[in-house]
Motif scaffolding. Structure first.
Motif, PDB file in Angstrom:
ATOM      1  N   THR A 126       1.001  -1.067   0.265  1.00 59.19           N
ATOM      2  CA  THR A 126       0.030   0.019  -0.069  1.00 59.19           C
ATOM      3  C   THR A 126       0.947   1.228  -0.097  1.00 59.19           C
ATOM      4  OG1 THR A 126      -1.580  -1.272   1.436  1.00 59.19           O
ATOM      5  CG2 THR A 126      -1.868   1.332   1.235  1.00 59.19           C
ATOM      6  N   GLN A 127       0.543   2.203  -0.699  1.00 60.81           N
ATOM      7  CA  GLN A 127       1.467   3.465  -1.037  1.00 60.81           C
ATOM      8  C   GLN A 127       1.044   4.210   0.197  1.00 60.81           C
ATOM      9  OE1 GLN A 127       3.411   4.239  -3.362  1.00 60.81           O
ATOM     10  NE2 GLN A 127       4.203   6.045  -2.169  1.00 60.81           N
ATOM     11  N   ILE A 128       2.396   4.478   0.936  1.00 59.08           N
ATOM     12  CA  ILE A 128       2.305   5.180   2.221  1.00 59.08           C
ATOM     13  C   ILE A 128       2.535   6.740   1.796  1.00 59.08           C
ATOM     14  CG2 ILE A 128       3.586   5.578   4.203  1.00 59.08           C
ATOM     15  CD1 ILE A 128       4.334   2.626   4.511  1.00 59.08           C
ATOM     16  N   LYS A 129       1.685   7.569   2.378  1.00 53.78           N
ATOM     17  CA  LYS A 129       1.499   8.855   1.973  1.00 53.78           C
ATOM     18  C   LYS A 129       1.891   9.706   3.292  1.00 53.78           C
ATOM     19  CE  LYS A 129      -1.413   8.432  -1.921  1.00 53.78           C
ATOM     20  NZ  LYS A 129      -3.010   8.922  -2.605  1.00 53.78           N
ATOM     21  N   LEU A 130       2.798  10.444   3.050  1.00 53.39           N
ATOM     22  CA  LEU A 130       3.124  11.540   4.233  1.00 53.39           C
ATOM     23  C   LEU A 130       3.256  12.716   3.787  1.00 53.39           C
ATOM     24  CD1 LEU A 130       6.297   9.387   5.531  1.00 53.39           C
ATOM     25  CD2 LEU A 130       3.859   9.385   6.561  1.00 53.39           C
ATOM     26  N   ARG A 131       2.889  13.882   4.502  1.00 54.99           N
ATOM     27  CA  ARG A 131       3.262  15.156   4.331  1.00 54.99           C
ATOM     28  C   ARG A 131       4.444  15.567   3.927  1.00 54.99           C
ATOM     29  NH1 ARG A 131      -0.758  18.077   9.037  1.00 54.99           N
ATOM     30  NH2 ARG A 131      -2.756  17.172   8.510  1.00 54.99           N
ATOM     31  N   PHE A 191       4.759   5.677  10.204  1.00 56.05           N
ATOM     32  CA  PHE A 191       4.573   5.073   8.736  1.00 56.05           C
ATOM     33  C   PHE A 191       3.184   4.218   8.785  1.00 56.05           C
ATOM     34  CE2 PHE A 191       9.145   5.908   8.726  1.00 56.05           C
ATOM     35  CZ  PHE A 191       9.539   6.749   7.537  1.00 56.05           C
ATOM     36  N   LEU A 192       3.010   3.410   9.699  1.00 55.68           N
ATOM     37  CA  LEU A 192       1.820   2.459   9.723  1.00 55.68           C
ATOM     38  C   LEU A 192       0.682   2.590  10.355  1.00 55.68           C
ATOM     39  CD1 LEU A 192       4.656  -0.775   9.763  1.00 55.68           C
ATOM     40  CD2 LEU A 192       3.583   0.273   7.739  1.00 55.68           C
ATOM     41  N   LYS A 193       0.479   3.714  11.007  1.00 52.31           N
ATOM     42  CA  LYS A 193      -0.646   3.965  11.788  1.00 52.31           C
ATOM     43  C   LYS A 193      -2.092   3.858  11.217  1.00 52.31           C
ATOM     44  CE  LYS A 193      -0.411   8.932  11.424  1.00 52.31           C
ATOM     45  NZ  LYS A 193       0.848   9.086  10.592  1.00 52.31           N
ATOM     46  N   ASP A 194      -1.980   4.474  10.044  1.00 56.55           N
ATOM     47  CA  ASP A 194      -3.309   4.152   9.314  1.00 56.55           C
ATOM     48  C   ASP A 194      -3.449   2.668   8.396  1.00 56.55           C
ATOM     49  OD1 ASP A 194      -3.785   6.774   9.835  1.00 56.55           O
ATOM     50  OD2 ASP A 194      -2.951   7.458   8.240  1.00 56.55           O
ATOM     51  N   LEU A 195      -2.487   1.868   8.447  1.00 60.56           N
ATOM     52  CA  LEU A 195      -2.378   0.576   7.960  1.00 60.56           C
ATOM     53  C   LEU A 195      -2.724  -0.573   8.795  1.00 60.56           C
ATOM     54  CD1 LEU A 195       0.035   1.176   5.182  1.00 60.56           C
ATOM     55  CD2 LEU A 195      -2.434   1.435   4.825  1.00 60.56           C
ATOM     56  N   ILE A 196      -1.894  -0.599   9.978  1.00 57.47           N
ATOM     57  CA  ILE A 196      -1.680  -1.736  10.776  1.00 57.47           C
ATOM     58  C   ILE A 196      -2.273  -1.158  12.166  1.00 57.47           C
ATOM     59  CG2 ILE A 196      -0.205  -3.209  11.911  1.00 57.47           C
ATOM     60  CD1 ILE A 196       1.207  -3.263   9.420  1.00 57.47           C
ATOM     61  N   LYS A 197      -3.172  -2.212  13.083  1.00 53.76           N
ATOM     62  CA  LYS A 197      -3.593  -1.892  14.401  1.00 53.76           C
ATOM     63  C   LYS A 197      -2.440  -1.676  15.187  1.00 53.76           C
ATOM     64  CE  LYS A 197      -7.664  -4.674  13.864  1.00 53.76           C
ATOM     65  NZ  LYS A 197      -8.478  -5.955  14.149  1.00 53.76           N
ATOM     66  N   TYR A 259       5.574  -9.370   9.661  1.00 51.85           N
ATOM     67  CA  TYR A 259       5.008  -9.994  10.882  1.00 51.85           C
ATOM     68  C   TYR A 259       3.671  -9.240  11.249  1.00 51.85           C
ATOM     69  CZ  TYR A 259       3.786 -11.680  15.665  1.00 51.85           C
ATOM     70  OH  TYR A 259       3.159 -11.897  16.758  1.00 51.85           O
ATOM     71  N   ALA A 260       3.505  -8.160  11.258  1.00 49.11           N
ATOM     72  CA  ALA A 260       2.391  -7.394  11.580  1.00 49.11           C
ATOM     73  C   ALA A 260       1.504  -7.285  10.575  1.00 49.11           C
ATOM     74  CB  ALA A 260       2.905  -5.925  12.038  1.00 49.11           C
ATOM     75  N   LYS A 261       1.912  -7.108   9.421  1.00 51.73           N
ATOM     76  CA  LYS A 261       0.933  -7.252   8.148  1.00 51.73           C
ATOM     77  C   LYS A 261       0.182  -8.496   8.168  1.00 51.73           C
ATOM     78  CE  LYS A 261       1.066  -7.664   3.206  1.00 51.73           C
ATOM     79  NZ  LYS A 261       2.020  -8.163   2.217  1.00 51.73           N
ATOM     80  N   ARG A 262       0.824  -9.709   8.372  1.00 50.74           N
ATOM     81  CA  ARG A 262       0.359 -11.037   8.528  1.00 50.74           C
ATOM     82  C   ARG A 262      -0.728 -10.899   9.544  1.00 50.74           C
ATOM     83  NH1 ARG A 262       0.801 -15.352   4.784  1.00 50.74           N
ATOM     84  NH2 ARG A 262       0.405 -17.264   5.664  1.00 50.74           N
ATOM     85  N   LEU A 263      -0.511 -10.540  10.638  1.00 53.98           N
ATOM     86  CA  LEU A 263      -1.397 -10.555  11.641  1.00 53.98           C
ATOM     87  C   LEU A 263      -2.761  -9.411  11.262  1.00 53.98           C
ATOM     88  CD1 LEU A 263       0.542 -10.115  14.989  1.00 53.98           C
ATOM     89  CD2 LEU A 263      -0.538 -12.311  14.025  1.00 53.98           C
ATOM     90  N   ASN A 264      -2.382  -8.506  10.754  1.00 49.55           N
ATOM     91  CA  ASN A 264      -3.388  -7.498  10.380  1.00 49.55           C
ATOM     92  C   ASN A 264      -4.332  -8.007   9.255  1.00 49.55           C
ATOM     93  OD1 ASN A 264      -4.184  -4.851  11.089  1.00 49.55           O
ATOM     94  ND2 ASN A 264      -4.065  -4.611   8.893  1.00 49.55           N
TER      95      ASN A 264
END
Length: 264
Positions: A126-131, A191-197, A259-264
């Protein structure tokens, strides 16, 4: 009771499969290419910072050029004059050199941050978009702080740990986890706050820190053994060991995201 047991077993199985999947990708997957890229970029950042520190040290009041020449003359009397002439030319242009070093260091740090965001985007697919302001100002500074504190700090503490009694080694292991856990967690979270719990980000942080401590334990033991056998071998092998260690650390830094992506 059976339902609770089934839920617990399902959660355990999910995490076990996620761990096996991430380790498999670290060993046989594309993470090796990613960690090699991170190692190369980190070395570029590290080298540019060393050059910058060299220029900044020339402004120290106690660094007298004449005293430096005396030291060079004592160590390398045959080449003292030519070395001192080159140092004098650098000393005269230290203001310009410092400005250029700051710009070069900042460029490499921003490039390092952008590459890390790109690698995480590829891993989570997933494209990570940052300001842009966030990416150009805060993230590079935090990523640099993370790299120096985690890599240099944990390596230094692990090296000390090899000489401590067993009960102090266990205590230092716990202290390292407590100190470094917030630093690792917030790096992932930015980086991952909007993608992974958040819970899975926390688990990924613990996963990386445990792997880091295991890697440091074996490398510190091996390095101490190598130096005790022959200091020359330790000196020659330290650079190679550092590069291997650095790539392994970055592999598990990215593997924890898998690992986190697999759990998510």
């Amino acid at each position: 009771m059976d339902r609770r047991w089934n839920t617990t077993f399902a959660n355990f199985r999910k995490r076990a499969f996620a761990l096996i999947f991430s380790l498999k990708e670290i060993i046989t997957g594309n993470l090796g290419h990613y960690s090699s890229a991170m190692t190369y970029r980190f070395l570029m950042v590290f080298s540019s910072l060393i050059v910058l520190l060299g220029f900044l040290s020339s402004f120290l009041p106690f660094l007298n050029p004449d005293r430096v020449f005396e030291l060079i003359n004592q160590i390398l009397p045959k080449y003292a004059s030519s070395i001192f002439e080159k140092l004098q030319s650098i000393y005269k242009h230290r203001n310009l050199g410092t400005i250029l070093s700051v710009l070069i260091s900042y460029f490499f740090v921003v490039s390092y941050a952008k590459m890390f965001a790109k690698l995480l985007s590829d891993i989570v697919e997933t494209q990570i978009k940052l300001r842009e302001v966030f990416l150009w100002v805060f993230i590079p500074i935090y990523l640099l702080f993370f790299s120096i504190s985690i890599l240099v700090g944990s390596a230094f503490l692990s090296f000390i740990q090899a000489f401590l009694p067993e009960w102090l080694s266990v205590l230092l292991f716990i202290v390292k986890i407590v100190i470094f856990l917030p630093i690792v967690y917030f790096l992932y979270w930015f980086f991952l706050k909007d993608l992974i719990k958040p819970l899975y980000i926390l688990e990924a942080s613990v996963y990386f820190l445990l792997a880091l401590n295991i890697i440091n334990f074996f490398f510190s033991k091996f390095f101490v053994k190598l130096v005790s056998l022959n200091p020359l071998y330790g000196l020659l092998g330290s650079l190679l060991l550092f590069l291997i260690w650095l790539e392994l650390v970055f592999s598990f830094l990215l593997g924890a995201v898998l690992y986190a992506k697999r759990l998510n």
